[in-house]
Every structure is written in C-alpha cells, then in structure tokens.
Write an enzyme that holds these catalytic residues in place. Structure first.
Site, mmCIF file in Angstrom:
data_model
loop_
_atom_site.group_PDB
_atom_site.id
_atom_site.type_symbol
_atom_site.label_atom_id
_atom_site.label_comp_id
_atom_site.label_asym_id
_atom_site.label_seq_id
_atom_site.Cartn_x
_atom_site.Cartn_y
_atom_site.Cartn_z
ATOM 1 N N GLY A 1 39.363 13.626 -6.106
ATOM 2 C CA GLY A 1 38.900 12.865 -7.271
ATOM 3 C C GLY A 1 38.999 13.672 -8.557
ATOM 4 O O GLY A 1 39.454 14.815 -8.569
ATOM 5 N N ASP B 1 34.904 13.495 7.451
ATOM 6 C CA ASP B 1 34.254 12.198 7.346
ATOM 7 C C ASP B 1 32.770 12.434 7.074
ATOM 8 O O ASP B 1 32.011 12.764 7.979
ATOM 9 C CB ASP B 1 34.447 11.407 8.638
ATOM 10 C CG ASP B 1 33.771 10.045 8.597
ATOM 11 O OD1 ASP B 1 33.200 9.682 7.547
ATOM 12 O OD2 ASP B 1 33.791 9.340 9.631
ATOM 13 N N TYR C 1 26.088 -0.595 -7.169
ATOM 14 C CA TYR C 1 26.537 0.788 -7.357
ATOM 15 C C TYR C 1 25.373 1.678 -7.803
ATOM 16 O O TYR C 1 25.086 2.712 -7.190
ATOM 17 C CB TYR C 1 27.675 0.855 -8.373
ATOM 18 C CG TYR C 1 27.999 2.271 -8.800
ATOM 19 C CD1 TYR C 1 28.601 3.167 -7.927
ATOM 20 C CD2 TYR C 1 27.681 2.721 -10.083
ATOM 21 C CE1 TYR C 1 28.879 4.471 -8.308
ATOM 22 C CE2 TYR C 1 27.961 4.018 -10.478
ATOM 23 C CZ TYR C 1 28.560 4.890 -9.582
ATOM 24 O OH TYR C 1 28.823 6.178 -9.969
ATOM 25 N N LYS D 1 23.423 4.684 -5.653
ATOM 26 C CA LYS D 1 23.386 6.051 -6.176
ATOM 27 C C LYS D 1 21.942 6.543 -6.282
ATOM 28 O O LYS D 1 21.652 7.713 -5.994
ATOM 29 C CB LYS D 1 24.071 6.136 -7.545
ATOM 30 C CG LYS D 1 25.578 5.931 -7.515
ATOM 31 C CD LYS D 1 26.306 6.965 -6.665
ATOM 32 C CE LYS D 1 26.402 8.314 -7.336
ATOM 33 N NZ LYS D 1 27.208 9.279 -6.543
#
Length: 290
Positions: A10, A40, A130, A134
């Site tokens: 990312g 994972d 989202y 978070k």
C-alpha cells in the site's frame, strides 16, 4: 530488532520500505500479493508462525479495508480486516512482549458537528461501516493490553497506488471543467511524512512509555476543492476550470465527515517532531511523480 510490516504494497507500506533502508533494524515486508512475504492477518495461527519464524518484536499494521463506499455492502470482511485482524496482531505481540503500531483513520469521527480540530480523547462518532470498523479495531487492540501506538491519519496520498492527487493530475490534464466538493474539510497527508515519523519513533526507541492514540496529518486545513486547485496549480494544468460544489451533488451511501481536521499537539509534544505544511509536502510528492 525484527519488525514486521503488513500491507506493505500500500501507499504507507511503500514509503516505509524506502525509509527503512536507512535504519539499523531488520524489516520484513508482508502482503497477500506477489513480491512479498505472504501473511494472512485474519489467521491467528499464520501470524504466530511468522512471528516465531522471524523473532518479530514489533508489527506495523498498514493493512486495512479502505474502500469507504464499498464497505457499506461488502459484508463481514470489512470488520474482519479492520477489527479482527488488528486484534490478532495485538494478541500475538502481547504474547511475545512486543509492540504494535496500528494505522487508523479520521473516519472514526464525523457524526457530530464540530469546527475545531479533533483530539485523541474525543468520542468516536463514525458515520459509516468503514469508520465504525476502524473504531472497533482501535478498541479491540486496546482491550488486549498490548504495548501499542494507534496513529489516526487522514486524506493519505503518495506516489504509489490510487489516490486523490494522482486522480486530479489525470483529470485536470484531460478535462476542460471539474466539480470538486468544498463542504468537506480536512488535511491532506503525505504518506512519506507519516512513514518518517513511524521510522523515527522505532529507530530512536521512543515507543515504550509513550503508548496510546495519536493523530498525524500534515499541518493546515483545506477542502477537497482547495486540494484539487493546488494540485492543478503545481502541475501547471491551468486550462482546467475547477468549480466548487456541494457533497450532495455526488450521491454516496456514506456521509463523509464535514470537518475531520486532526489536532497534532500530542504527537508533536510527545516525540518532539515538526510536521510539514500540507502544500510543501504536496510539492515534494508531485516532484517525485514527475
């Protein structure tokens, strides 16, 4: 020290790869895509085995579900990636006496109207899946009792991946006119600046005794409209007519925070850092892109 980085492919992961070359520690970069050590983070056993294999004492978690709109209909995977996975990482670090540095978001705020910068102790009021997941991730990390830094950031961009800067560079070069919302205000954050701070904290062993939640973005405040105008100005894309518009002209399943400026007083005072102004960092990133 052996440090494990998740979500290494990312924006922030790429910048940590760059700055870590200047350090004394050994960084292990993981992701689920080709070119990285596969890990994972939804699998507790997989994390335990990787941590044991490399004798990891610190994890930097850059992995997350970040598609805000798609999160509304994606189902359980968003909670798994944004809350269960960070909890898994925290549990394993707790077991080995290690530390977790976790990246969170300004989207944990937004449900209450306010016009002053958000502080760390402010109650989370997310407006969508989202932000809610978070916030759950933060809470579940804290509940494990692991030594941790949770760093909330906002409006992240870099030379890597898909982001607002690269989108606007393309659109302002190819479109005669654009509309960009002016009623959502925050602060753009160059991933390189965030990576520098994380690296500095680790390299100088400043994590122990300074655990908790911190805010980091660049300095200053702007709307998405102002951000787009500055990108076009720096790029010299003067032929594109950029006009301000209201958020309701771009219908979305998610009500985005109208004002999500983060107060950075705590991170500056605790670690003795100076944070660049957003336009200075934008120029730096765009010079790299060119």
């Amino acid at each position: 020290m052996n440090i494990l980085v998740t979500g290494a492919n990312g924006q922030l992961g790429h910048k940590i790869q760059q700055v870590s070359k200047n350090g004394h520690d050994n960084y292990i970069f993981t992701d689920i895509c080709e070119g990285y050590q596969n890990l994972d983070i939804t699998n507790l056993g997989d994390i335990r085995e990787t941590v044991r294999l490399y004798d990891v004492k610190c994890i930097i978690n850059c992995a997350a579900w970040t598609n805000v709109d798609a999160a509304e209909t994606a189902g359980d995977i968003v909670e798994i990636l944004n809350a269960t996975a960070p909890e898994n990482l925290a549990k394993v670090m707790k077991d080995v006496g290690g530390s977790l540095i976790h990246i969170s978001s300004d989207y944990v705020f937004g449900g209450n109207p306010y016009n002053t910068p958000c502080r760390e102790e402010q109650k989370g009021t997310p407006t969508g899946i989202y932000g809610l997941t978070k916030l759950h991730g933060e809470q579940r990390i804290q509940a494990t009792g692991v030594k941790h830094l949770i760093i909330r950031t906002a409006w992240l961009y870099s030379e890597f991946g898909n982001n607002f800067v690269k989108t606007m560079l393309n659109l302002t070069a190819t479109k005669p006119q654009l509309k960009v919302v002016f009623d959502q205000c925050g602060t753009p954050t160059y991933a390189g600046d965030l990576a520098d701070v994380i690296f500095y904290i680790i390299e100088n062993r400043k994590l122990d005794g300074n655990e908790g939640i911190y805010h980091f973005s660049n300095e200053g405040v702007c709307s998405w409209f102002d951000f787009a105008k500055k990108i076009a100005e720096i790029a010299g894309h003067i032929d594109c007519d950029i006009q301000p518009c209201h958020s309701n002209e771009f219908p979305s399943q998610v009500i985005r925070p109208a004002y999500s400026v983060l107060d950075k007083t705590k991170i500056k005072e605790t670690f003795g850092i100076k944070i660049p102004y957003w336009t200075d960092s934008l120029k730096k990133c765009m010079a790299e892109l060119v």
